[in-house]
Design an enzyme around this catalytic site. Structure first.
Site, mmCIF file in Angstrom:
data_model
loop_
_atom_site.group_PDB
_atom_site.id
_atom_site.type_symbol
_atom_site.label_atom_id
_atom_site.label_comp_id
_atom_site.label_asym_id
_atom_site.label_seq_id
_atom_site.Cartn_x
_atom_site.Cartn_y
_atom_site.Cartn_z
ATOM 1 N N ASP B 51 0.814 -1.218 0.000
ATOM 2 C CA ASP B 51 0.000 0.000 0.000
ATOM 3 C C ASP B 51 0.846 1.267 0.000
ATOM 4 O O ASP B 51 2.042 1.233 0.297
ATOM 5 C CB ASP B 51 -0.856 0.039 1.279
ATOM 6 C CG ASP B 51 -2.096 -0.820 1.157
ATOM 7 O OD1 ASP B 51 -2.520 -1.076 0.013
ATOM 8 O OD2 ASP B 51 -2.617 -1.228 2.203
ATOM 9 N N TYR B 109 7.105 -9.637 7.320
ATOM 10 C CA TYR B 109 6.826 -8.210 7.474
ATOM 11 C C TYR B 109 7.243 -7.761 8.866
ATOM 12 O O TYR B 109 7.220 -8.534 9.816
ATOM 13 C CB TYR B 109 5.325 -7.934 7.339
ATOM 14 C CG TYR B 109 4.810 -7.881 5.928
ATOM 15 C CD1 TYR B 109 4.782 -6.679 5.227
ATOM 16 C CD2 TYR B 109 4.323 -9.026 5.298
ATOM 17 C CE1 TYR B 109 4.291 -6.628 3.931
ATOM 18 C CE2 TYR B 109 3.832 -8.981 3.999
ATOM 19 C CZ TYR B 109 3.813 -7.780 3.319
ATOM 20 O OH TYR B 109 3.335 -7.709 2.049
#
Lengths: 259, 259
Positions: B51, B109
């Site tokens: 994003d 992540y």
């Protein structure tokens, strides 16, 4: 009443601490915020006039006011006005004689080096990228030779006006942090994974660009261009051209000033 | 020949990975650079469509070319064209069947939280600032309850089209790093000095916004708004409104994709 502010900032978008006419500075922004609260012009005095691009977690500044705002409220009041990249960590009353420009404090700076095959963009604004495998053990030896009371004129940038160029470095710690591999294996390749090398310098004061010249010199040592045993001679030469280059501003953070 | 690129970027100034018409994206910039070299339009396929504002150290992308440029030279060639905040870490040839969008990789992540009394500006673009003392032990308990194979639809943002919402989280490590004091003593005050809390999540794939919703939920646990023992029920509820808020994009970095 004299108020002491602990000022933190990301220096990326500023022309350094000191107020200038045609460029946005930390001092200028903090003064503007205080003046907005007090509805009058206010001047602040900072402890460390950091250069353009240099960051700080704990720079110090003072100003005088007769305002009824309690000293410890000033941090919250100013943070509501200041841009996001300047934050007052703390505010408190100090004696009227307290002047950060003319007092001797112990200051701690940190210079960060990203050492790997390729730059990592998330470090672009906070660490100096150096390609080529730095010899950290040699850098530590060289750092030890810088510790102590010396005339550091060989490590001073041109243009500073000071009474004496003698300073005492209490300690230089070199901390090596392994980074995470990005991918595709080969994690035995040190340069590919990379390291963040932090040079932490604590002293009773620093000459203009002194920490950045120390960092540049230690990089030269790490690359084998200067030998650790040459540091003593470089100090004694009092010759700026004998030391390394001035490392770029964005790798430097003023961590703390102990009062 | 199919070339695999390991792509790192600071996502601050980009509208995310995926190409858009009126906004600069990582995919768009990398395609532009390859097209500039090949003098023809090229499309790349990325492994992770991060994003807007999300960073990556090791995202993956592939493209096809008949060019005579050796596969491992592409990283250097493209880095000379790309802006500073996008760096190709590595390039190599892969099989023509290699398609990062349709293959299952282990992805790691990291979500960073700055937890202290005041924000520190040097972390503004890389860590989510949380005021209030987070209970890290409770967060670790909650994280353990998320590990394993589950239907994570309660942790998925709206708007993703996937065949199944079952995913496996291999591990969630929560790492606490003490920060340096800024000044003025009181280093016994944990919140004043502050901590960087890193939530590292490794899994076989993630739903839209899943890591950010996990981070937001763990912050709620750290603040006492959700109990660690409630996590099991939140997963089983399959109800997005039972989990925490989506934590902001800038705290998230895609560290590594293992192929």
């Amino acid at each position: 009443m004299r108020i002491l502010l602990v000022v933190s900032y990301d220096g990326t978008n500023y022309c350094g601490w000191q107020k200038q006419n045609n460029c946005i500075t930390i001092q200028g922004e903090v003064e503007k915020a205080i003046s907005e609260v007090l509805k009058e012009d206010v001047e602040i005095i900072g402890a460390s006039r950091t250069d353009s691009g240099v960051h700080a977690n704990g720079n110090l500044a003072i100003f005088d006011t007769d305002s009824s705002i309690p000293a410890d409220r000033w941090s919250k009041v100013l943070n509501q006005i200041l841009p996001d990249d300047i934050v007052i960590q703390e505010s408190k009353e100090v004696a009227d004689e307290f002047n950060p420009r003319y007092m001797k404090f112990s200051k701690t700076y940190e210079y960060k080096i990203l050492n790997r095959s390729y730059p990592l963009p998330t470090y672009n604004k906070s660490a100096y990228y150096v390609y080529g495998n730095l010899n950290v053990d040699a850098m530590k030896l060289a750092a030890n030779a810088l510790v102590g009371e010396h005339d550091f004129i060989a490590f001073a940038g041109a243009g500073s006006q000071v009474k004496t160029t003698v300073r005492t470095i209490f300690s230089i710690d070199i901390i090596e942090e392994k980074l995470d591999p990005t991918t595709l294996g080969d994690s035995d390749d040190l340069l590919k994974t990379g390291r963040l090398i932090k040079i932490r310098v604590r002293g009773d004061g620093f000459l203009y660009n002194m920490v950045r010249i120390i960092a540049g010199t230690l990089v030269d040592v790490g690359m084998g261009r200067i030998k650790p045993e040459d540091i003593k001679g470089i100090i004694e030469s009092k010759d700026r051209t004998k030391a390394g280059k001035t490392a770029p501003a964005h790798g430097l953070t003023l961590l703390e000033i102990e009062i």
